[in-house]
Enzyme design. Structure first.
Site, PDB file in Angstrom:
ATOM      1  N   ASP A  12      19.403 -14.171   8.345  1.00  0.00           N
ATOM      2  CA  ASP A  12      19.249 -12.876   8.994  1.00  0.00           C
ATOM      3  C   ASP A  12      18.155 -12.950  10.044  1.00  0.00           C
ATOM      4  O   ASP A  12      17.019 -13.348   9.748  1.00  0.00           O
ATOM      5  CB  ASP A  12      18.916 -11.806   7.954  1.00  0.00           C
ATOM      6  CG  ASP A  12      19.030 -10.403   8.527  1.00  0.00           C
ATOM      7  OD1 ASP A  12      20.007 -10.142   9.251  1.00  0.00           O
ATOM      8  OD2 ASP A  12      18.168  -9.564   8.243  1.00  0.00           O
ATOM      9  N   HIS A  20      13.851  -2.206  17.269  1.00  0.00           N
ATOM     10  CA  HIS A  20      13.530  -2.119  15.836  1.00  0.00           C
ATOM     11  C   HIS A  20      12.199  -2.794  15.546  1.00  0.00           C
ATOM     12  O   HIS A  20      11.347  -2.251  14.819  1.00  0.00           O
ATOM     13  CB  HIS A  20      14.631  -2.786  15.013  1.00  0.00           C
ATOM     14  CG  HIS A  20      14.234  -3.060  13.591  1.00  0.00           C
ATOM     15  ND1 HIS A  20      14.016  -2.058  12.664  1.00  0.00           N
ATOM     16  CD2 HIS A  20      13.996  -4.230  12.934  1.00  0.00           C
ATOM     17  CE1 HIS A  20      13.681  -2.593  11.493  1.00  0.00           C
ATOM     18  NE2 HIS A  20      13.653  -3.900  11.639  1.00  0.00           N
ATOM     19  N   TYR A  70      15.972 -11.199  13.492  1.00  0.00           N
ATOM     20  CA  TYR A  70      15.104 -10.040  13.770  1.00  0.00           C
ATOM     21  C   TYR A  70      15.188  -9.778  15.275  1.00  0.00           C
ATOM     22  O   TYR A  70      14.199  -9.610  15.952  1.00  0.00           O
ATOM     23  CB  TYR A  70      13.683 -10.413  13.341  1.00  0.00           C
ATOM     24  CG  TYR A  70      12.645  -9.320  13.281  1.00  0.00           C
ATOM     25  CD1 TYR A  70      12.886  -8.096  12.677  1.00  0.00           C
ATOM     26  CD2 TYR A  70      11.360  -9.556  13.801  1.00  0.00           C
ATOM     27  CE1 TYR A  70      11.900  -7.131  12.592  1.00  0.00           C
ATOM     28  CE2 TYR A  70      10.364  -8.598  13.715  1.00  0.00           C
ATOM     29  CZ  TYR A  70      10.641  -7.378  13.113  1.00  0.00           C
ATOM     30  OH  TYR A  70       9.653  -6.428  13.023  1.00  0.00           O
ATOM     31  N   LYS A  75      15.201  -7.943  -0.406  1.00  0.00           N
ATOM     32  CA  LYS A  75      16.393  -8.148   0.411  1.00  0.00           C
ATOM     33  C   LYS A  75      17.538  -8.807  -0.357  1.00  0.00           C
ATOM     34  O   LYS A  75      18.703  -8.650   0.006  1.00  0.00           O
ATOM     35  CB  LYS A  75      16.052  -9.051   1.612  1.00  0.00           C
ATOM     36  CG  LYS A  75      15.094  -8.428   2.614  1.00  0.00           C
ATOM     37  CD  LYS A  75      15.797  -7.415   3.484  1.00  0.00           C
ATOM     38  CE  LYS A  75      14.930  -7.012   4.661  1.00  0.00           C
ATOM     39  NZ  LYS A  75      15.623  -6.094   5.576  1.00  0.00           N
ATOM     40  N   ARG A 103       1.041  -1.662  12.792  1.00  0.00           N
ATOM     41  CA  ARG A 103       0.107  -2.106  13.833  1.00  0.00           C
ATOM     42  C   ARG A 103       0.422  -1.378  15.136  1.00  0.00           C
ATOM     43  O   ARG A 103       0.994  -1.963  16.066  1.00  0.00           O
ATOM     44  CB  ARG A 103       0.232  -3.626  14.048  1.00  0.00           C
ATOM     45  CG  ARG A 103       0.025  -4.473  12.812  1.00  0.00           C
ATOM     46  CD  ARG A 103       0.263  -5.953  13.108  1.00  0.00           C
ATOM     47  NE  ARG A 103       1.576  -6.170  13.714  1.00  0.00           N
ATOM     48  CZ  ARG A 103       2.709  -6.290  13.027  1.00  0.00           C
ATOM     49  NH1 ARG A 103       2.694  -6.201  11.715  1.00  0.00           N
ATOM     50  NH2 ARG A 103       3.861  -6.481  13.647  1.00  0.00           N
ATOM     51  N   GLU A 147      23.150  -3.474  11.336  1.00  0.00           N
ATOM     52  CA  GLU A 147      23.237  -4.780  11.988  1.00  0.00           C
ATOM     53  C   GLU A 147      24.694  -5.110  12.290  1.00  0.00           C
ATOM     54  O   GLU A 147      25.614  -4.443  11.829  1.00  0.00           O
ATOM     55  CB  GLU A 147      22.668  -5.884  11.095  1.00  0.00           C
ATOM     56  CG  GLU A 147      21.238  -5.679  10.651  1.00  0.00           C
ATOM     57  CD  GLU A 147      20.639  -6.921   9.992  1.00  0.00           C
ATOM     58  OE1 GLU A 147      21.174  -8.034  10.227  1.00  0.00           O
ATOM     59  OE2 GLU A 147      19.650  -6.779   9.252  1.00  0.00           O
ATOM     60  N   THR A 157      23.670  -7.447   0.351  1.00  0.00           N
ATOM     61  CA  THR A 157      23.974  -7.371   1.777  1.00  0.00           C
ATOM     62  C   THR A 157      25.450  -7.027   1.871  1.00  0.00           C
ATOM     63  O   THR A 157      26.278  -7.705   1.262  1.00  0.00           O
ATOM     64  CB  THR A 157      23.710  -8.699   2.498  1.00  0.00           C
ATOM     65  OG1 THR A 157      22.331  -9.052   2.354  1.00  0.00           O
ATOM     66  CG2 THR A 157      24.060  -8.608   3.973  1.00  0.00           C
ATOM     67  N   GLN A 213       9.280  -4.582  -0.538  1.00  0.00           N
ATOM     68  CA  GLN A 213       9.068  -5.485   0.603  1.00  0.00           C
ATOM     69  C   GLN A 213       7.616  -5.441   1.084  1.00  0.00           C
ATOM     70  O   GLN A 213       7.021  -6.485   1.372  1.00  0.00           O
ATOM     71  CB  GLN A 213      10.011  -5.094   1.747  1.00  0.00           C
ATOM     72  CG  GLN A 213       9.895  -5.991   2.978  1.00  0.00           C
ATOM     73  CD  GLN A 213      10.877  -5.581   4.066  1.00  0.00           C
ATOM     74  OE1 GLN A 213      11.628  -4.612   3.926  1.00  0.00           O
ATOM     75  NE2 GLN A 213      10.883  -6.324   5.161  1.00  0.00           N
ATOM     76  N   THR A 258      18.244  -5.659  12.610  1.00  0.00           N
ATOM     77  CA  THR A 258      18.502  -4.241  12.850  1.00  0.00           C
ATOM     78  C   THR A 258      18.584  -3.942  14.341  1.00  0.00           C
ATOM     79  O   THR A 258      17.707  -4.324  15.120  1.00  0.00           O
ATOM     80  CB  THR A 258      17.397  -3.390  12.213  1.00  0.00           C
ATOM     81  OG1 THR A 258      17.287  -3.750  10.837  1.00  0.00           O
ATOM     82  CG2 THR A 258      17.706  -1.915  12.322  1.00  0.00           C
ATOM     83  N   ASP A 267      22.066  -4.730   5.926  1.00  0.00           N
ATOM     84  CA  ASP A 267      21.069  -5.531   5.219  1.00  0.00           C
ATOM     85  C   ASP A 267      20.161  -4.574   4.448  1.00  0.00           C
ATOM     86  O   ASP A 267      19.078  -4.214   4.903  1.00  0.00           O
ATOM     87  CB  ASP A 267      20.272  -6.371   6.217  1.00  0.00           C
ATOM     88  CG  ASP A 267      19.325  -7.335   5.541  1.00  0.00           C
ATOM     89  OD1 ASP A 267      19.676  -7.864   4.477  1.00  0.00           O
ATOM     90  OD2 ASP A 267      18.224  -7.556   6.072  1.00  0.00           O
ATOM     91  N   GLU A 314      12.344   3.613  10.302  1.00  0.00           N
ATOM     92  CA  GLU A 314      11.997   4.005  11.670  1.00  0.00           C
ATOM     93  C   GLU A 314      12.348   5.466  11.944  1.00  0.00           C
ATOM     94  O   GLU A 314      11.564   6.221  12.525  1.00  0.00           O
ATOM     95  CB  GLU A 314      12.771   3.151  12.667  1.00  0.00           C
ATOM     96  CG  GLU A 314      12.648   1.663  12.503  1.00  0.00           C
ATOM     97  CD  GLU A 314      13.822   0.977  13.181  1.00  0.00           C
ATOM     98  OE1 GLU A 314      13.830   0.924  14.420  1.00  0.00           O
ATOM     99  OE2 GLU A 314      14.731   0.498  12.480  1.00  0.00           O
ATOM    100  N   ARG A 318      12.025  -0.989   0.706  1.00  0.00           N
ATOM    101  CA  ARG A 318      10.846  -1.005   1.578  1.00  0.00           C
ATOM    102  C   ARG A 318       9.533  -1.103   0.803  1.00  0.00           C
ATOM    103  O   ARG A 318       8.597  -1.777   1.244  1.00  0.00           O
ATOM    104  CB  ARG A 318      10.823   0.251   2.454  1.00  0.00           C
ATOM    105  CG  ARG A 318      11.997   0.363   3.398  1.00  0.00           C
ATOM    106  CD  ARG A 318      12.019  -0.738   4.431  1.00  0.00           C
ATOM    107  NE  ARG A 318      13.073  -0.524   5.421  1.00  0.00           N
ATOM    108  CZ  ARG A 318      13.423  -1.418   6.319  1.00  0.00           C
ATOM    109  NH1 ARG A 318      12.824  -2.593   6.361  1.00  0.00           N
ATOM    110  NH2 ARG A 318      14.388  -1.155   7.192  1.00  0.00           N
ATOM    111  N   GLU A 332      19.872  -1.069   6.918  1.00  0.00           N
ATOM    112  CA  GLU A 332      19.564  -1.623   8.242  1.00  0.00           C
ATOM    113  C   GLU A 332      20.880  -1.841   8.975  1.00  0.00           C
ATOM    114  O   GLU A 332      21.744  -2.587   8.507  1.00  0.00           O
ATOM    115  CB  GLU A 332      18.770  -2.927   8.136  1.00  0.00           C
ATOM    116  CG  GLU A 332      17.356  -2.719   7.612  1.00  0.00           C
ATOM    117  CD  GLU A 332      16.458  -3.932   7.845  1.00  0.00           C
ATOM    118  OE1 GLU A 332      16.965  -4.973   8.295  1.00  0.00           O
ATOM    119  OE2 GLU A 332      15.253  -3.813   7.576  1.00  0.00           O
TER     120      GLU A 332
END
Length: 443
Positions: free
Chosen positions: A141, A148, A143, A268, A157, A216, A272, A255, A375, A248, A389, A252, A214
């Site tokens: 998978d 996203h 990114y 994860k 951050r 995808e 899936t 994770q 995503t 996916d 999000e 959270r 997610e």
């Protein structure tokens, strides 16, 4: 330089099938699509390969055994219970198969075995059980959705949301192939460790409290490569047999606690989901677009990731849609509610770049292997393609038409992904749906 499939008679928008419901403009599976899948029926539950046409499935195992213009190789591959052997034949063989099947289903075919034996070769979709398209040996998978990555990163951050390497390297992790499932069933809420609620306190253990989807796309490998031999970027697109929708699922809270320093694990690996139909690379030719334009100041990809043809045609214009249905909504016979839309064209890295990077160290990809794009969020708030999000980590819940609110998914919630391609001058095609309904943890 990379070569993509080109337009041919199978893309003719004027072409019609004798399967009448395939000719409706709102149908996902017109004769210009012909996605591949694996199905069984009540009369014969043995998994076998088929093609979706309108609201029916054409049994390719039976059709190929009865003659027509199938090659010896194709006949052999179509006797299998998964698409792995067919994908291993490569795009040229799959293109020949596509032409053969399109001729068989054509409204004007002068010698039509399928029309003569329709009751034996065609089964209504509603009478079919759909299986995983391939026996997935490996699942990786990526990114690759930059919107996203920015939105999710900003929650942790805000001043520097993207990893330092993001614009240089297609980031990915190796997923769990054994828990890939066809997107038409239940998804059990996972158990795991959840982060401490305050500094100095221990983590808790129990059902995930922040279960998420997610949005995808997935794609399947064709012939692949042997161990130690990379796939050059100029050849990478030829290794992609076709595309599907992919969810996916993400725990959270689990994770957040487990991912440093090695990335996600239990958060994860529990599930899936992929849609049951694989839309072939050839079917998607009219909907190719340029790769996402990189802003001034972004670095040019390193040479092993750069191909001019891939930059010009390596993207896909697929409108993606996420719908939510709660147990209460279904009890009141209310329709699923669209909570967001996005588009596959928002990927920062192309599928070909993902394949080239995946193999640059000599890693061997096998026929039927599954790769997720990551995503696919878009640039607007309505296109943020996960609950994390979309709800700002739960701070801004989704309000449904019946007044219910969701920050993350509750037991009984059902998530549906849909994908559709349309372009002036061509027949619109779709991906069907990828569905998962959340069930309670087994404690």
């Amino acid at each position: 330089m990379m070569e993509f499939p080109t337009l041919d008679e199978t893309h003719d928008p004027a072409r019609r099938s004798f399967v009448e419901d395939a000719n409706r403009p709102d149908n996902d599976f017109p004769i210009q699509n012909l996605p591949l899948g694996v199905f069984g029926t009540r009369a014969d539950s043995t998994p076998r390969i088929g093609v979706a046409i309108g609201g029916h499935v054409l049994d390719l195992k039976k059709a190929s055994g009865a003659g027509e213009r199938f090659t010896e190789q194709a006949r052999g591959a179509l006797q299998k219970t998964s698409l792995n052997s067919l994908f291993a034949l490569g795009l040229a063989a799959m293109r020949d198969l596509r032409r053969t099947v399109a001729d068989m289903l054509d409204q004007g075919s002068s010698s039509n075995q399928v029309r003569r034996h329709a009751s034996d070769l065609l089964t209504p979709l509603g009478a079919c059980t759909l299986h995983l398209p391939t026996k997935v040996s490996n699942y990786s998978d990526f990114y690759a959705g930059i919107y996203h990555a920015r939105a999710a990163g900003a929650l942790l951050r805000p001043e520097d949301p993207l990893p330092e390497n993001y614009k240089w390297v297609p980031i990915a992790y190796h997923g769990r192939a054994s828990s890939v499932q066809v997107g038409h069933g239940a998804v059990q809420r996972p158990l795991g460790q959840r982060p401490p609620t305050a500094a100095g306190t221990p983590p808790s253990f129990g059902p995930c409290e922040r279960l998420d989807f997610e949005l995808e796309m997935g794609f399947y490998l064709g012939g692949g490569n042997r161990l130690g031999k990379l796939i050059p970027i100029a050849e990478a697109a030829q290794e992609i047999a076709g595309f599907s929708l992919l969810n996916d699922w993400s725990a959270r809270d689990i994770q957040r606690w487990e991912m440093y320093p090695l990335g996600p694990f239990l958060s994860k690996s529990f599930a899936t989901s992929v849609s049951p139909w694989v839309v072939t690379a050839d079917a998607l030719v009219p909907f190719r677009v340029a790769a996402l334009s990189r802003p001034d100041g972004d670095p040019r990809p390193l040479d092993y990731l750069y191909d001019a043809a891939d930059q010009a045609n390596g993207g896909l214009d697929v409108r993606l849609q996420v719908l939510l249905s709660t147990e209460k909504m279904r009890g009141a016979k209310e329709p699923s509610f669209e909570i967001l839309t996005s588009n596959a064209k928002y990927l920062y890295w192309t599928p070909a770049q993902m394949v080239a990077h995946h193999t640059v160290n000599g890693c061997n990809l096998l026929p039927g292997d599954l790769i997720g794009t990551g995503t696919i969020s878009g640039p607007s708030p309505a296109e943020l393609s996960s609950m994390l999000e979309f709800t700002s980590a739960g701070a801004k819940p989704v309000v449904l038409p019946n007044g219910e609110q969701r920050s993350f998914l509750q037991d009984g919630d059902e998530i549906t992904f849909r994908g559709r391609c349309s372009r002036q001058g061509y027949a619109a095609i779709g991906f069907g749906s990828c569905i998962g309904r959340i069930t309670a943890s087994e404690i």
